[in-house]
Design a protein around this motif. Sequence first.
Motif: not given
Length: 275
Positions: A109, A112-117, A119-120, A123, A154
């Motif tokens: 993961g 995926a975690l790198r991508g989620l970081v 996102v803020p 967005m 966040v």
Amino acid sequence: MGRPALSETLSVDRVISTFVSYGMWALTIGIVVFLWLPLSQIIALSFTENSVLFPLGGVTLQNYVSLFTNESLLAAARQSALVATVSAAVATLIGVPLGFALARHSFRGRSALRGLVIVPLLMPGIIMGISLLVLFRVVGLSSGFFTTVLAHSVYGLPFIVLPVVARLAVFDRKLEEGARDLGADGRSVLQDVTLPIISPAIAAGFVFAWLRSFEDFIRVFFVGGTMDALTKEMYGMVVYSQGTEAMDPMATIIVLIVSIALAIAINLRDILEYV
């Protein structure tokens, strides 16, 4: 036979090079003027009696008197500074270990975690504000200082993680190995070798997380509740046309503080390299 053609080619190249050089200078000057002209206008208006530059009114300090006697605006500024400091500190405490994990460890993961970081950072503010408002209502958190700090923590996380990951990616691990060979334990290596080297990246992330929190309006509007924030207070002044004479001095002071902070940071260590 080939010399005239070669001379013509060199002449054309020289003309193009000169044109590009002057063109880049003109573009740079134009961008600087475009960015600083509105700020210069605000600074000038903070010392004038009227709200427009032309015709120019008299010079006065009454606007600054209005600012420093406007307790609600000053309280909102202190609140915004406190929120920015706390949220940037929380983002740093979470972001630095997270940056180490993404840069130096392989686990399921990780991508995926790198991508989620990120996102803020990508967005839209209104989407993030609404989604966090819904989340806070579901879990029963009242909008205010705590929810604003959570939202800005966040929001500021990518500004910490990305510079740390970038710095660790080019970090010379031989420095840590040499420290261990000399008898240093893991904690000493981290404190005396690794953190001092990556500290400019951390400082750059903290500064930008702080600034983005301090100037944020959209997220504060949704999750701030009745908490006084500088951006909300200034927005209310514009909407209701009350106390607007204090806005230009407040904006001038903010520009001055940010400029001084960045100048000090650049002189101490070039933190802009990691932004």
